[in-house]
Structures are given as structure tokens and as C-alpha cells.
Design an enzyme around this catalytic site. Sequence first.
Site, PDB file in Angstrom:
ATOM      1  N   ASN A  63     -10.078  -6.612   7.469  1.00  0.00           N
ATOM      2  CA  ASN A  63      -9.021  -6.933   6.509  1.00  0.00           C
ATOM      3  C   ASN A  63      -9.606  -7.507   5.233  1.00  0.00           C
ATOM      4  O   ASN A  63     -10.542  -6.874   4.688  1.00  0.00           O
ATOM      5  CB  ASN A  63      -7.855  -7.714   7.129  1.00  0.00           C
ATOM      6  CG  ASN A  63      -8.161  -9.016   7.825  1.00  0.00           C
ATOM      7  OD1 ASN A  63      -8.721  -9.033   8.903  1.00  0.00           O
ATOM      8  ND2 ASN A  63      -7.747 -10.119   7.242  1.00  0.00           N
ATOM      9  N   ASP A  64      -9.152  -8.618   4.748  1.00  0.00           N
ATOM     10  CA  ASP A  64      -9.413  -9.068   3.372  1.00  0.00           C
ATOM     11  C   ASP A  64     -10.867  -8.947   2.900  1.00  0.00           C
ATOM     12  O   ASP A  64     -11.792  -9.355   3.621  1.00  0.00           O
ATOM     13  CB  ASP A  64      -9.055 -10.555   3.227  1.00  0.00           C
ATOM     14  CG  ASP A  64      -7.784 -10.936   3.937  1.00  0.00           C
ATOM     15  OD1 ASP A  64      -7.096 -10.072   4.474  1.00  0.00           O
ATOM     16  OD2 ASP A  64      -7.490 -12.141   3.969  1.00  0.00           O
ATOM     17  N   PRO A  65     -11.055  -8.508   1.632  1.00  0.00           N
ATOM     18  CA  PRO A  65     -12.369  -8.657   1.004  1.00  0.00           C
ATOM     19  C   PRO A  65     -12.625 -10.137   0.754  1.00  0.00           C
ATOM     20  O   PRO A  65     -11.711 -10.864   0.346  1.00  0.00           O
ATOM     21  CB  PRO A  65     -12.236  -7.897  -0.319  1.00  0.00           C
ATOM     22  CG  PRO A  65     -10.775  -7.871  -0.616  1.00  0.00           C
ATOM     23  CD  PRO A  65     -10.057  -7.926   0.708  1.00  0.00           C
TER      24      PRO A  65
END
Length: 573
Positions: A63-65
Site C-alpha cells: 500500500n502507501d508509498p
Amino acid sequence: MATCSVLSSVLIFFYSNLLIWNNGVFVEASHRVFPQYQPLAVSKVSQRYRTGYHFQPSKHWINDPNGPMYYNGIYHLFYQYNPRGAVWGNIVWAHSVSTDLINWAPLEPALYPTEPFDINGCWSGSATILPGNKPVILYTGIDTQNRQVQNIAVPKNLSDPYLREWTKPGHNPLMVPAGDINVSSFRDPTTAWWGNGHWKVLVGNKRGRRGMALLYRSRDFVTWKKSPHPLHSAPGTGMWECPDFFPVSLAGEEGLDASRTGVGVKHVLKVSLDSSRFEYYTVGRYFPEKDRYIPDNTSADNAMGLRFDYGNFYASKTFFDAGKKRRILWGWTNESDTAADDVAKGWAGIQTIPRKLWLDKSGRQIVQWPIQELEALRQNGVHLRKVHLRKGGIVEVKGITAAQADVEVTFSLPNLKKAEPFDPSWDDPQQQCSRRGATVEGGVGPFGLLALASRNLDEYTSIFFRVFKAQDKHVVLMCSDQTRSSLRTEVYKPAFGGFVYVDLEDGKLSLRSLIDNSVVESFGAGGKTCITSRVYPILAVAEGAHLYAFNNGSEPVQLVKLKAWSMRRPRMN
Ligand code: DQQ
């Protein structure tokens, strides 16, 4: 198929925001949690739907960078990763490095749960390069009591060009949810900036339904004190995840370091809304002495506000690339098939192509464009010019690998008089795109592209414009419509949409789409409106995929020029 339906029938999932009782504290989970799948290590990765040139690891959930940065000639991308399965859980900071933001080499995870202050997870955060060229990471740790706390990590060995190992100093955690801060709504520290003798950092939070960006200050990056007021907050927006706050220049496309303030500079505050899983941003003014941020009255400061991307795009984060003096945006684009599909595929989630971002000449919005380095992957270019598209006109773009392509097209609109009337109550562009698909005739438009289309158009993802006439201006709607993208019925197929703020004085509209097997990233009007779709065709795959330009408006449009390329595969982890 049978396995999938059995799996989905036994699927027990908790939705995000669910409260979990843990060690005496109520803790809010983030992301959909599928406990029974979390530790299912992948035995085989399905190549179906894997992307050719987008960032993804070889398997499992992402998921998130996190903490993107440019340091001594190397780009680093960290990201939320489940090393044990293809659904969210067991979160560590995976780490990859690159010299061009396109070819990536994987390293060992940089952060994984080891200490009481992050034993239950290493969640999102950012990198800051401190004076003396010293990078540090601030991240959210989930501690022994399942509280969210903010921690620091530093490279073990600064002379390692890849910064492979990171250590967590003993003075962690730096910030804890003291007082009335909700222990499960306190996360995702930003890149720090310097001003008025202090380092400053934002942490996402909410109070009731009021989303807020808490501000912390420090003189030495060791001792941090919460400011009595947040940098900014907005009622009714819920938890602000992954806030991002950065300066933009009023003149030109050059990016600025996080600490720049003063004349010729505006600021942007972006927040990711946990309740809707959409983001919005405002453009405004930052007052460093008071540490207040006031959005301009041209930016709606609520869930209907401007978005970097009106499609499947979340938890985005920018960084300043000091090498090329530009600000670059990364965003996570999740799957829109089912969790059982993801387990069967052995992977889930990709990052969008890094985008350069700057302030539009109007000063009212951000403009984005895929980084120039991407163009090195283009091959077998084809070129069309001056193609008239009457009502119902369609032209195939032949000679490229349509499943993995980059296409740029400019349309000219000869007659705007026939534009359909615009009803001012139509304030939700996604709703308008859902109401009128690519086949619903209008006056000016719909016209655009059919990407990942099967030969007989049983499947296609349509990216198109529709022009309306409001009282004193034209309103342009851009859609990325997934409703016909797959014959599969169980996948999520919305019609995403955004308005495009252009005056149409030159009578032209441009569109660029990055098509990559299961993702279509589109940039309308030179990057003023961007929409990302995740799609899962069953016919329009590999050689079965085609690309068309079309017009279904009653007024003819001209395809002034179209350039398209097949895209090579870079080295991808
Ligand atoms: N994902 C992270 C959190 C963040 C959320 C956990 C946003 O830190 O708030 O994986 O997608």
C-alpha cells in the site's frame, strides 16, 4: 472460479475504522483486514494483470508509498508491504532503489517491527534530509498497547550508497498520543521543514468528525512539542491520513524544498480521507510565524475539494528531487477485484508512475505530468494526424502493443454551440460520468479513447470528455469509465470523473493515457485533471487488447494528432 466463490463465502472481513479491543485500549484498524489471509505466503504469482512498467514488488500486498527521497544520486522508495501475504497485514517498510525512478532494484525491508514502540507494525511516514546531508525517517509505529506513536530511524551506515540498514535510536518514540489525542487516530508524519528556529512536522488526526493536521515543533529533532493548535483542520472530513504539506512556486514548474516560504511561494496541503478513501488538496498561504495555513477561497476545503487524481489513488506523497529541481508525486493504486482474487493472484497493489507536479498558471490548482524518464521506455511509435471523427466515428490505433502503451492525443472541437446545457447542481463529476457513459450521445462529446478494448468492443475502458455550456462558461467533464472494462461481474467497475478547468479558447483538448495491462492512468488537458483506473479484462489482454479513438457526440471533432508507443518493461524489483 469455484475456489474463489468458496473463499468469498467464508470471507470474514472487518471494515476499516472498526474498533478492536486490545490490551485495554480501543484501536482503530486501517484498511480492510482479512485476518485469515494475512499470513498466507504466496506459492505462485499469477502474471495475469501484472503491470509491465508500473512499480510493484515480485509478490504480496503493497500500500502507501513511504519516505520517497533523492539522496546522493539514488532515488529511494519505501512502501507499506506485507511480507507474508497478498492482503493488508504484518506491515513493514519495504525498500527499493533506482537511478531513474523507472528501473528499480529491491533491497531488504528497511523497517520492520522490532521494538516496543513499533512491535505491532511500521506504518506510513516520510523522509527528511537534515543539514550535513543526513537522511532520517519519521514513521508511525504501532506499540505494545496498539497505540500509534511517531518514531525516528536513521541509516546505520551513511557511506552505504543504498542506505540498506536503518536503526531506531533509543529516544523513541518521539511523539505519543498524550492528553485527549485518540490513540488510534494519530499517524503518518510528514517530511519536516525548518522555519523560525524550529523543525516542524505534521501528524494526521481527527477530533470527532473534524479532520486535522497536528503540528509538532523541535529545535534539535530529538525533543518534540505539540503546538497548541493544529496547522489546519476541517469539519466533517474524518481522519486525515497521510497529510502532505509543501511549497509551490508561483512562477514556472520548478519544485521547491520543503522549507521554502516567502514571496513567490504558495503552499499545498493534501489529506487522504480515511472515511471515503479519496484525497483532496487545497492551495493556500502558510504563515510560518503563526504556523497557520489558510486555504485560498478558490479551493474547496472539504471532501468535494480538488484531487490529485479522481480515480483509484490514495495515500500519496511528494518529495523534492534536488537533483532535477522538481517535486514528484507518488500514489498507491489498489486492486479493485476481490481479496480472494488477490490471494489467488499472489499480489495486490501498485504505485502510479511518478509525476512531476507544479502550480498551474491560474494559481488555483496543481498540474501533473509523468516524469520525463518514462519516455525512455517508448518504442514502435505510431502517428495519426487530422482524422475527422463524426458522430459514431471510431478509429483504431494499430501497430503498437495496446495492452502496454503510452498514448497522447489532441482533439479540436470545431463547434461549441451544440454543447449540452450544464445544470449547476451537478457538483459531483463521478455521478455525471456514471449517468452518461461513452455511448450516450451528447452535443460536444463524449469523445476520447477506448483503452484495453476487445476486438468486438465487448470490453473497453473509456476515457473521454464531454463539454457542457453553463451560463457564462463551458464546463468540461473528464471520465475514466470502467463499467464496460471487464466481462467479469464481481469486480468493482465505477465510472470515475473530474471537471477540467480550461477555458477552451483555442478549441482544443488533450489527453494522455498510460495503459499497462490492469491500469489506465490518464492526464486531461496537459495534466490538469488526472484519473487512474484499475481494470481486469478477460478478452482485452495481451494481443487481444486494442486501442481506439472515438466520438459519440452529435458534433464532429477532429483528432489533430495522436502519438502512441508500445512500452518496454524496465527492471522491476
Ligand atoms: N495506511 C497505513 C497508515 C495510513 C494508511 C497503514 C493509509 O499509516 O494511515 O498501512 O492508507
